[in-house]
Design an enzyme around this catalytic site. Structure first.
Site, short mmCIF file in Angstrom:
data_model
loop_
_atom_site.label_atom_id
_atom_site.label_comp_id
_atom_site.label_asym_id
_atom_site.label_seq_id
_atom_site.Cartn_x
_atom_site.Cartn_y
_atom_site.Cartn_z
N TYR A 135 97.23 -14.32 16.75
CA TYR A 135 97.28 -13.92 18.25
C TYR A 135 98.16 -13.93 18.49
O TYR A 135 98.26 -12.86 19.71
CB TYR A 135 95.64 -15.61 18.20
CG TYR A 135 95.05 -15.32 17.68
CD1 TYR A 135 93.98 -14.29 17.76
CD2 TYR A 135 94.07 -16.66 17.00
CE1 TYR A 135 92.75 -14.28 17.62
CE2 TYR A 135 93.47 -16.18 16.01
CZ TYR A 135 92.29 -15.04 16.83
OH TYR A 135 91.03 -15.16 15.97
N HIS A 192 83.99 -12.68 23.72
CA HIS A 192 84.57 -13.51 22.54
C HIS A 192 85.82 -13.34 23.15
O HIS A 192 87.11 -13.93 22.12
CB HIS A 192 84.87 -11.86 21.86
CG HIS A 192 83.47 -11.99 20.36
ND1 HIS A 192 83.54 -10.45 19.52
CD2 HIS A 192 82.38 -12.38 20.55
CE1 HIS A 192 82.09 -11.15 18.73
NE2 HIS A 192 81.59 -12.04 19.74
N CYS A 227 91.92 -25.24 26.48
CA CYS A 227 92.04 -26.75 26.35
C CYS A 227 91.39 -27.09 25.03
O CYS A 227 89.91 -27.38 25.94
CB CYS A 227 93.07 -27.80 27.22
SG CYS A 227 93.21 -29.28 26.63
#
Ligand code: OAD
Length: 232
Positions: free
Chosen positions: A55, A107, A115
């Site tokens: 990512y 998404h 968190c």
């Protein structure tokens, strides 16, 4: 047809011409990475460093990418159409916003951190790493704010309301292989909406649409938007 409500679903194909790879086209992201490794909570638990590096790379790419003519045309439609124009995107790249549009991110977003312990959200740094501390609860549980396989997409209630109340539903650059988004065309059609698919090629769910515009998003989307605005 003035003041009709339009819902537009977008997928990776709308950002392809901005230089961002799609998932399932030849050489796409899922040919290079295993979904189980980089896009599931189990993969993250097994190897968070691998997931963060996947990512992080995509975050840098998205930050460097510019919206193309298709994103810009949808922003124009949202601005100039007298009725409501709701953009629902499966994309996490932020290019609709860079073009000046508002979108519902079902998404998640590369720009966000989440968190895993308390659910707090905050802006993601360009590089996240395993053990990133949550600014609210301090747990070392920071993860990308991306919906992974096996997780429930965001904003489903409001999206269902929009699908049930729209007059026109369009899908741009998505393969129709991932649910629930792949089922939106049926939901909208059931509520009486006219449906149109704009895609480079026929998708798995093309038959569910009333109308089709085949070609690159940077060409077919501006042409479709111009047609709609000319119809006012
Ligand atoms: P896919 O990679 O599955 O499909 C991309 C679609 O865009 C295909 O139908 C292509 O034909 C089309 N396409 C490619 N280039 C195009 C262009 N220049 N103009 C128009 N269309 C073009 O991507 P998505 O359908 O967005 O989820 O994938 C859906 C979800 O699966 C993603 O949000 C992601 C992925 O796994 C998660 O990561 C949770």
């Amino acid at each position: 047809m003035a003041a009709e409500k339009i819902v537009i679903l977008t997928g990776a194909g709308i950002s392809a011409e901005s230089g961002l790879g799609t998932f399932r086209d030849e050489g796409g992201l899922w040919a290079q990475h295993r979904i189980e490794d980089v896009a599931t909570p189990e993969g993250f638990a097994r190897n968070p460093a691998l997931v963060h590096s996947f990512y992080n790379a995509r975050r840098v790419q998205a930050a460097e990418a510019a919206p193309n003519a298709a994103h810009e045309a949808l922003a124009r439609l949202q601005r100039d159409w007298p009725g409501e124009v709701v953009i629902v995107t499966q994309n996490v790249d932020g290019l609709h916003e860079k073009a000046g549009a508002r979108a519902i991110h079902m998404h998640g977003e590369l720009a966000g951190a989440l968190c895993a312990a308390c659910g707090q959200r905050w802006p993601a740094p360009m590089e996240m790493a395993p053990g990133t501390a949550c600014p609210a609860c301090t747990a070392p549980a920071g993860r990308p704010d991306i919906v992974w396989f096996g997780e429930i997409p965001y904003h489903m209630e409001i999206i269902a309301e929009h699908l049930q109340s729209c007059d026109l539903f369009a899908s741009v650059g998505t393969s129709g292989q991932v649910y629930p988004a792949a089922g939106f065309v049926q939901e909208a059609a059931y509520s009486g909406a006219h449906t149109v698919e704009l895609n480079l090629a026929d998708s798995d769910i093309s038959r569910a649409f009333d109308d089709h515009r085949i070609g690159p998003a940077s060409e077919v989307v501006p042409a479709w938007v111009a047609e709609l605005l000319a119809s006012l």
